[in-house]
Write an enzyme that holds these catalytic residues in place. Structure first.
Site, PDB file in Angstrom:
ATOM      1  N   ARG A 106       0.931  -1.302  -0.042  1.00  0.00           N
ATOM      2  CA  ARG A 106       0.043  -0.110  -0.136  1.00  0.00           C
ATOM      3  C   ARG A 106       0.938   1.208   0.053  1.00  0.00           C
ATOM      4  O   ARG A 106       1.697   1.331   1.027  1.00  0.00           O
ATOM      5  CB  ARG A 106      -0.684  -0.025   1.272  1.00  0.00           C
ATOM      6  N   THR A 110      -1.106   7.388  -1.193  1.00  0.00           N
ATOM      7  CA  THR A 110      -2.220   7.569  -1.905  1.00  0.00           C
ATOM      8  C   THR A 110      -3.043   6.350  -1.432  1.00  0.00           C
ATOM      9  O   THR A 110      -4.332   6.188  -1.644  1.00  0.00           O
ATOM     10  CB  THR A 110      -1.912   7.073  -3.509  1.00  0.00           C
ATOM     11  N   ASP A 205       3.111  -6.143  10.222  1.00  0.00           N
ATOM     12  CA  ASP A 205       4.183  -5.715  11.363  1.00  0.00           C
ATOM     13  C   ASP A 205       4.022  -6.589  12.700  1.00  0.00           C
ATOM     14  O   ASP A 205       4.990  -7.105  13.062  1.00  0.00           O
ATOM     15  CB  ASP A 205       3.937  -4.253  11.770  1.00  0.00           C
TER      16      ASP A 205
END
Length: 211
Positions: A106, A110, A205
């Site tokens: 991602r 944007t 993460d």
């Protein structure tokens, strides 16, 4: 928001494990193990209606006709990187499944999905494809992944996620109304950075210890 094709998995074990994963102090090891376990449980749900056919087998006592899954085997399609957290649990149930890898990240500015890798079996048109990603947030990655699979001929796609935001569901259903969704929870909303609230943070993460 249309919820016709959204299947909320309310099984107590799924909900319990999801609550454990939401806790901010959950260890990387614990988070990874829980994601794997939930992947296995969600696999039961997403495959519940697979077609069966009767085949001839022999038990130790006599021949019989017994049910087996009809057609070609499943293809599991994790969206990298967090989607692989579901994969081992699902492969434990369906070890003969083929695997397609969809590499997307991602863009932080944007929030759009950027493709960097795609590798899939050549005969997706003959297979049920289970696309997986822990989070359906903005829906950009899920939409891009479904489009890639369809471009390779996939016609029967199912999407499995751990958490979904209403905005992500609406976006995905607008682009891919033919792809049903299985999720353990639909949370409140997205924040300004495109994260699900209350959510559980960034699944990748937390799974790989990169936060």
């Amino acid at each position: 928001m249309t919820t016709k094709n959204v299947n909320l998995v309310s099984h107590p074990l799924v909900q319990h494990k999801l609550s454990l994963m939401r806790e901010k102090d959950r260890s990387i090891k614990g988070f990874r193990e829980l994601l794997n376990e939930i992947g296995m449980l969600l696999c039961y749900e997403v495959t519940r209606d697979l077609p069966l056919e009767m085949v001839d087998i022999e038990t130790p006592l006599q021949p019989m006709k017994a049910p087996q899954i009809a057609g070609k085997k499943l293809t599991f399609a994790p969206i990298l990187r967090a989607g692989v957290g579901f994969l081992d649990g699902m492969l434990a149930l369906v070890p003969s499944a083929r695997v397609a890898h969809i590499g997307l990240y991602r863009d932080p500015e944007t929030l759009q999905a950027v493709e960097y890798y795609f590798k899939a079996p050549h005969d997706l048109s003959d297979r049920t494809v289970v696309m997986m990603d822990p989070m359906l947030a903005t829906g950009n990655s899920a939409c891009a992944a479904a489009s890639l699979l369809k471009a390779r001929g996939a016609r029967d796609i199912r999407f499995v996620c751990l958490l979904a935001a209403p905005e992500g569901i609406a976006h995905f259903q607008k682009e891919h109304s033919d792809v049903p969704i299985w999720t353990a929870a639909v949370d409140e909303r997205l924040n300004d950075h495109g994260y699900i609230l209350p959510g559980l943070g960034d699944a990748g993460d937390r799974m790989f210890g990169t936060k």
